[in-house]
Each structure stands twice: as C-alpha cells, then as structure tokens.
Scaffold this motif. Structure first.
Motif, PDB file in Angstrom:
ATOM      1  N   ASN A 255       0.821  -1.218   0.000  1.00  0.00           N
ATOM      2  CA  ASN A 255       0.000   0.000   0.000  1.00  0.00           C
ATOM      3  C   ASN A 255       0.850   1.261   0.000  1.00  0.00           C
ATOM      4  OD1 ASN A 255      -2.790  -0.639  -0.181  1.00  0.00           O
ATOM      5  ND2 ASN A 255      -2.745  -1.460   1.901  1.00  0.00           N
ATOM      6  N   HIS A 256       1.921   1.241   0.775  1.00  0.00           N
ATOM      7  CA  HIS A 256       2.786   2.430   0.801  1.00  0.00           C
ATOM      8  C   HIS A 256       3.570   2.573  -0.495  1.00  0.00           C
ATOM      9  CE1 HIS A 256       6.633   4.537   1.543  1.00  0.00           C
ATOM     10  NE2 HIS A 256       5.857   5.366   2.197  1.00  0.00           N
TER      11      HIS A 256
ATOM     12  N   THR B  90       3.904  11.878  -0.423  1.00  0.00           N
ATOM     13  CA  THR B  90       2.514  11.745   0.022  1.00  0.00           C
ATOM     14  C   THR B  90       1.631  11.230  -1.114  1.00  0.00           C
ATOM     15  OG1 THR B  90       2.064  14.058  -0.501  1.00  0.00           O
ATOM     16  CG2 THR B  90       2.738  13.565   1.757  1.00  0.00           C
TER      17      THR B  90
ATOM     18  N   PRO C  20      -1.994   9.040  -0.558  1.00  0.00           N
ATOM     19  CA  PRO C  20      -0.839   8.498   0.168  1.00  0.00           C
ATOM     20  C   PRO C  20      -0.880   7.001   0.441  1.00  0.00           C
ATOM     21  CG  PRO C  20      -2.273   9.718   1.660  1.00  0.00           C
ATOM     22  CD  PRO C  20      -2.816   9.926   0.271  1.00  0.00           C
ATOM     23  N   THR C  21      -1.988   6.350   0.125  1.00  0.00           N
ATOM     24  CA  THR C  21      -2.040   4.904   0.292  1.00  0.00           C
ATOM     25  C   THR C  21      -2.897   4.342  -0.824  1.00  0.00           C
ATOM     26  OG1 THR C  21      -2.498   3.111   1.864  1.00  0.00           O
ATOM     27  CG2 THR C  21      -4.058   4.945   1.824  1.00  0.00           C
TER      28      THR C  21
ATOM     29  N   SER D  17      -5.596   1.031  -1.766  1.00  0.00           N
ATOM     30  CA  SER D  17      -6.608   0.343  -0.957  1.00  0.00           C
ATOM     31  C   SER D  17      -6.486  -1.161  -1.172  1.00  0.00           C
ATOM     32  CB  SER D  17      -8.001   0.852  -1.307  1.00  0.00           C
ATOM     33  OG  SER D  17      -8.165   0.881  -2.714  1.00  0.00           O
TER      34      SER D  17
END
Lengths: 433, 433
Positions: free
Chosen positions: A132-133, A309, A314-315, A317
């Motif tokens: 995710n990151h 970011t 920033p992520t 799902s």
C-alpha cells in the motif's frame, strides 16, 4: 538500517485467529490469499505495483525472536500452544505475483500467497503495509516522470515523511522513473544515486552571499549547484557566474513563479556566457506543476512533499483476502472458493485467480482479464503472475534497474490516454472470465 | 525493531554544506536553528506537536558507523576532512522546544537547536521527518478523539502505511487521544495497549459461520469480539449470542450503513438479552463519520486509513531554518538574526525566539505570542519552550501517558471553536512582538 525481524508488523487479530484455528483444527487447511485493490484512487488511470522486493525480504525475516515471544507471553496476547507454533514459524508456502513495476487495475491479483491458513494469515499486515505504501508512491512518481519527459527528477521528500518510509519512498520513486534522491539512507540501502549541494542556511551562515558562493565553489568545485534565491535572484546569478565562471554546473531556484524566474535566469545565464549552466527547480512541485513547466528552460526537477505523500493519494486500498481453502492440508483436497457475501459492500470474488493482459492488433494493451480455473488459450503467453517464492524459498531477486525498466515498458504498452494527468477512468477495463 | 544509527536519515546537501563550511572556517559559528510551520494545513484550527521524544532518541543515535562512513567515502559524497569530522560526531549543543503533545500555530518555534552550524545543520532531515510525520498523525487523531468523546478509539491503520511509519503513527495516535492499537510492533515498542480478535478470513476458513464463532469463543472466551458481517448480519448476531451467550463481549461491524446497522444490531442484541454486548464499528471512518455516529449505539471505533494518512493532510509543513548565528564559536559573540529575504515567498523571521500563550481572564487561550529578546513581564510563566537537551545530554524522558494527558489539557485550554470539525482559521492568532 538493517532489517531485523518483521514478525511484529502484525495486527493482533492475526495471532488470535491463529490461536483459535490451531485449537479448532482448521489452522492447517490449505489456503489461498490474494492481495488486490477494488478500485484505483479516484481519477487515476493505472496503478503501479511497487514493494514486491521488500515483501520478499519481509517474508524471509518474519521470525519471532525471544523478546517478541516474551512480549506476547507477558501481555497474554496468545496462549502457550500458539507461542510454540510462532517460535518455530517460517513461511514454507508459495507466492506468485505481478512482477514488481508492472501496472495494475481494479481486481488485479498482484500477489497470491498459498500455504496453510496459519502460515499465510500472519503475513497480512506486513504485506499490505509494504504494497500500500510503496505502490502509492510509485504511482505518483510514474505520473511525475511521465510529465517530466526526458528531464531528470530528484526525489527530495525525506523530510516530509517518516524517516524509514522515506527510504522506501525513494526506492518506489526510482521504480516510477525518478533519477536520483537526496536521501543518503536510500543511497546506502538501495544504491540509488544521491545528489545535493546546499540550502539557504549555508548562504545565511556567511557574512555575504558572495562569501557563501566562494566557499561552496572552493570546496565542491565549479560543477556544483548554487542556490540563487536567498536574497535577489538576478544579483545572485551574476555573482554565481562571476565566482564559479561560465562552467558553473547549475543554479537552483526554490521559490517564486518558477516559469517566469526560470526564463529570466536562463536569459541572464546565456548573456553571461554560462550557456551550459543548468537550472534546477524545487518548490512544491507535483505532476501538474511539472507539466506546466514543460515549456520553461528547466533542466531538472526536485520533488518532495507531493512525491512522498502520493500526490493526493498516500495509500492504495489493497486488501489481502482468503479466496479459497481446502478441507485439509492435503494437496489433493479440492480448493473451495470463498468470499464475503454481506450486502454491505466490500464483497470480492472467490477462487484462486490467474490474470492476463490482452493486447490489440497493434500490441497496445486493451483489457485486464482475470479468471479462475485455467487460462484460455487465446491468452497464452500473456499471463501476468510469476512465481516468486516456492516452498518458502525466494526464487529470484531483481535489481531496481530491472524493475524500473519494466515499469517504463509496462506504461509504454498502455493506451496513450494512460499518461493524461486529468482525472478519468482506469485506462484498461477489468474483465472477469 | 531496534533503533540503529540515525545518521544517514540525512539529505546529502547537509553533508556537502558541512564540507564547504569546514573548509571556509564557518562551520564552527555558533548557530540557532528553529523548526516551525508557516501555516497549518488548510482549514485546520490547531496543530499538535508529536515526535519530540523520537527526535531526542534520533539525536542520541546520530552517530556514523564504519559502514556508513565507508559508503560516504566510496561514493565520494564528502572529502576526507569531513569524514573525520563525521566519525567523531556527537551532538553537544542545546535543544529547547514545546513540550510534546502541546498544540501549536503558524510560526510557533516548536523546536530550537543551538550549537555550531556544523553540528546543527546535519540534524535537519531527521528532525523534520519525525516532526512532520508524527504531528500530522497526532493532529488527525486529536480531531477524531474530540469527535468520539468518551468512546474509545482503536488505531488499526498499520496496513495502510509503511510498516515502521505505522509504529510511529500508533504512538502519535495515542498522544492524540486514541485508546489502543491493533499493531503489535507498537505495543512492543511503546507499550500501547493492543487489541484484536478476528477478520472475515477466519469465518471463511470454517465450513459455516457458526463453526467459526464456536471456534473463536472456545479459544478466546465469551468476552471476545465476533465479526458479524461476513454473510447476513441479523443471522450472525443471533448465532453469536446463541453460541457465546448473553455475556458476549462485543460484535464488530465492518461494512454497510453503520448508523442503520448499529441501531438494528443494538435492538437485536437487547432483545436477545445481550444488553452488555458492545458494538465496535470499523469501516473507513474519519472524524466526520465518527461525529455522525454520535447518536448511534456504538461503543468503540476502529480507525485505519484516515488516521495514518492524517485525514487528508499526511504531512505538516515544518521547516528547519537558521535564524541566528554568531561570527565565531565564542559564547560571548553576539548572535546576528538571519532570514531569507527573496521576494519569491518562503520568507521567515530571523532571531532566536521565545513563545508564550496568552490567556484571557477566564483562563482560555487567546493568542500565541512570539518574539525575540526577553519575555515581556506580563507573559511571565506562560513561556512555552522548555529545555530538552543541554550540552548534548537529554534532560528528561516522558511517558506517553504524560504526553497524552498534556495534549488533552492543551486542547481543553483552547477556545471551544478549536474542536469544530468544519474548516476555518487557526483558533489562536499568532502575534509577533
């Protein structure tokens, strides 16, 4: 900087589920988990898979040490039988996935983890944290590198994110097309080229800007980059060329109307004979600002906040779902597809999946095709999942350059509209067979 | 999980500036750096300082080891004289700052670092990484805990952010008023209470939902939390109470219209005699969703994505600026205020600053007052900066509970409008004297 045990990057419920399943006898059921996303961030045309290499490291280092086991025991998080099981844990299953750097779409099974329920369920959090990151950063980087064209992009965001997230962000940015990083830890850990010369503090430390420029050129050579916007830009450019000579490497502009200032500085540099002196800009850039500077005489971009970011996202799902399981550990026992079926949303499609990318006659991607069972013959050779871990052994490590090139090729195979920065639908439809 | 050297969490320009300053003789000039933000994220009423404790650890662990020095040497990032200086590096200066958990406003000098230019400049990136990340999470957490009132908040975001950022995020969330975390690494590292029971995968692993509930209650006891939205919620609640009995600890709802479903589930639980069984909700919550559930029969909230991404603002805009320096290392040499003066924006105010919070007659905060020189007598006792490091020695460590209580008290001292979730101006004006 080392990577010690990753075993506690785990949500508590994974271990309590493990405990209950060990007791009920279901822990050893052969299981298939898949990581995928139900949707791309709003308006995004494609996703970029990054983090797979870090996932492989994390799986290898997922071992509970004495201190960690003592913590679980003292806090009574799990019972003794579970602690014994965890003490002996090593992942012995198989992992398949999209190769790192590939693009993905809603539903793409970017990682598939197979083994006993017990050995797979405990990996959920660390796998999702990484994917995710890293994929969020790589997606932003890809849009920025697309906007920058052939101009180099410097990753400068370490100060805007957690100190270790920053290192992973540099890695993901490089995969997405960035050229270098300011972050020494990223250079040390991943051998990404590092750059950097000076900040406003250096100018302010000296009695005059000229003193500062002289000190910098004296120490770092005339190929250095002088920061010219501490006081008056025109005055600084004049001093810079006077002190370093017309072979000055570059000047950096970190504030103001970059389009306007870059044009003025280019003209002034040319008039001073510093025709090869490059212009680096570095002020709150994102993919839109980069695109808007396409016509400006800019030679390199430094990007910080918006890169680390995820430029608004920033992520990802990504979720990690049990999609099939057998009644036992027996490899011959048939896999039963499973899926949440509540009407409240968050449903998914059960079954162990393959995925392939269908191309049109010109070789341009036209659909992400996902199914269970066997791959249709017309999609032979287009299968996306590759074997990454077999019986607990990591099969291959890739260099970051390989991954970076794969991403560039994958992006290039998409329809041209993929690189439009404007919001829109995913550039490929997902078809379920 | 340990904290090895933090010395490479450093942007390359800090070391090249150091090299040039060592050569020009300015490296030893007594200097004052301040960390502050020029603005709060758009619409936010106050900032929450978090990360100071981690900064103190990072400063203590800022030592270059042999591998790191070899990297700098091999990549020719700095020269031999600079490498020698770095090999002997330890911070010997002083650090003052707002106590962790305090609120802050535009311009608040939340951290002040004093020493030689050389020893202060190299800390820039690691200080900013920590403060920018942790304060962003704490600010989101504070808004959520304000919206949740007395209901507990569970931090569940590890899977949505970098695996180590997640640990810092749990810490910041706890400071901001969260009650517990799902992240075992955060429990291990910071002794934050951990929670967690089961996911949909556990239900899907079993042949029936009832089998899964029986296995969970069998292992974890009737006080456990059963997840009731895998198939049909009403059927699951019935089965849950039948299997665990009316003393069932809690049910968790992770999808659907939470307001509606919570009301239905509460009614059903009450009818089944499970009046003490709590309801935990956990689906994509943010401070607005939490506020909208105030009238719902919800007993606890689990928050993931929006917490670890700062609820729309994943980073702060803290900067670390040289604000004053002397002509030499002599403590008697007068400090000269310095500041960037370019017309292009990003200007700041030079000089070593104090900060105080002025209260009105009722004891409610009414202004953040910042100045250079000496504190006016009418603000005596209201000074915000405290001494954190003296001559390189960390003066005091605080428990997270102390910091958490300080934040609650600081927020309570602000005008009531601080806790409005709607966008607005900072709730206190910043006045410069």
């Amino acid at each position: 900087m080392g990577v010690p045990s990753t075993a506690l990057f785990t949500d508590q419920y994974e271990l309590t589920m493990l405990q209950a399943a060990l007791k009920s006898g279901t822990a050893h059921r052969r299981s298939v988990f898949e990581a995928f996303t139900r949707r791309l961030p709003e308006g995004r045309r494609y996703g970029v898979l990054a983090g797979t290499g870090r996932v492989l490291d994390a799986v290898e280092n997922f071992r509970f040490d004495e201190d960690q086991l003592a913590f679980l025991r003292e806090k009574k998080i799990v019972d003794g039988a579970t602690l014994d099981w965890l003490a002996a844990y090593r992942f012995d299953g198989d992992i398949w996935g999209y190769p790192e750097g590939e693009v993905y779409f809603p539903g793409s099974p970017v990682l598939r983890v197979e083994g006993s329920f017990a050995e797979c369920v405990v990996l959920e959090t660390v796998i999702l944290s990484i994917l995710n990151h890293d994929s969020a950063i790589a997606a932003a980087a890809s849009r920025m590198s697309s906007a920058a064209g052939s101009r180099p992009l410097i990753e400068m965001g370490a100060r805007r994110t957690h100190e270790l997230a920053a290192v992973a962000a540099s890695r993901a940015a490089y995969i997405g097309g960035f050229t270098s990083t300011s972050d020494l830890a990223a250079g040390f850990r991943y051998d990404i080229p590092t750059v950097g010369t000076s900040a406003h503090a250096f100018t302010l430390l000296h009695d005059t800007e000229r003193d500062a420029f002289r000190a910098q050129v004296d120490s770092l050579g005339q190929g250095t980059t002088l920061l010219v916007d501490t006081y008056d830009v025109a005055e600084a450019v004049r001093a810079a060329v006077e002190i370093a000579g017309p072979e000055l490497g570059a000047v950096r502009i970190d504030s103001g109307d970059l389009l306007l200032v870059a044009h003025r500085v280019r003209q002034q540099l040319d008039e001073l004979g510093a025709r090869n002196t490059r212009i680096v800009v570095t002020s709150d850039l994102d993919e839109y600002a980069i695109a808007s500077l396409a016509a400006a005489p800019v030679d390199a971009y430094g990007v910080g906040t918006q890169l680390v970011t995820g430029s608004g996202h920033p992520t990802c799902s990504m979720v990690y779902k049990l999609v099939a399981r057998a009644e036992s550990a027996d490899p011959a026992a048939p896999l039963v597809p499973v899926a949440k079926r509540s009407t409240g949303g968050k449903t998914s499609i059960g079954g162990r999946k393959w995925a392939a990318r269908r191309l049109d006659a010109q070789g341009v991607a036209e659909a992400e095709v996902i199914g269970t069972g066997s791959l249709p013959t017309e999609l032979a050779g287009r299968e996306l999942l590759v074997e990454l871990v077999k019986g607990g052994e990591v099969l291959a490590r890739e260099t970051l350059d390989t991954v970076r090139e794969r991403h560039a090729a994958a992006r290039a195979s998409l329809p041209l509209s993929a690189t439009q920065l404007s919001r829109g639908e995913p550039v490929l439809p997902t078809e379920y067979l």
